[in-house]
Design an enzyme around this catalytic site. Sequence first.
Site: not given
Length: 328
Positions: A130, A154
């Site tokens: 990501s 995250y």
Amino acid sequence: MNILVTGGAGFIGGHLAESFVTDGHTVTAIDILEPFYDIGLKEHNIEVAQYAAENTDGGYNFVEGSVTDTELVDRLMAETDVVYHQAAQAGVRASVEEPTKVTKYNINGSQTILEAARKHDIDRVVNASSSSVYGKPQYLPYDEDHPNEPVSPYGASKLAVEHYARVYNEVYGLPTVSLRYFTVYGPRMRPNMAISNFVSRCMRGEPPEIYGDGEQTRDFTYIADILDANHRLLTDDSADGEAMNIGSTDNISITALAEAVRDAIDPTLDIKYTDARDGDAEHTHANIEKATRLIGYEPTRDIREGVSEFISWYEQNRDWYEPLVLNS
């Protein structure tokens, strides 16, 4: 070819499974069916892949289970050639609230996948990473040499998994590639994302709602371009051991995005602003030169073209998709 797609009932995983089945491959999809958003969307993704298997030469098998289940992962890996590892506890804001859950699924689950792949001499593991690994930008667009300073659990988990993938390549010779996705959107996208919410609100005559001042910018990547990058890695080994940006090269402010959606649906609506949320990066923008050089990746849609396609899809699928957005 036998392909294992983890997180195979999710947005990207579901599209990958369907596309590989359509191409004639045999796909096993594993997903824990975590109700992070309405489970009906995940069930729909499974049905789409099953339909593809019934109408093509490909095969499809869905397994409900977790990537943290060592015995299950080992059994599935024994019949696998290539792994597309999409499974993760998603959501930047959710990770701020439950960091331990992110560690369990994103880091521990990924290590389980890599170890089983090493044991069974898998041809390649393609890891979904990501843009969240970058954090606060020192310059834009981000290239892969940009410092990694995630601003959420995250993002930290995704960076940790990238390092695990790289180490498994360097130390054990396991072919691995990490793709740094930049805000993926398109048909069957997660219903709690900005674009789906903007479209849903405008369709119902409500103003799109923005968290914060709307000056945040994002590089949005259309799902078809994500699929293209992943498909290129099915047999291409030129990027083994690497992490690469997969974006659109185009970014847009959240306010401009809301205005684009609003203008396409109902230009009379206002824009609504509310409090910002913790953990979100202020800006993202991808430099994709590395992916272009190594695997020939080139995006096909800018954000306005992609949003137009998504609005058309939404209108055609509103009867079943919109309730999922409203329940998210």
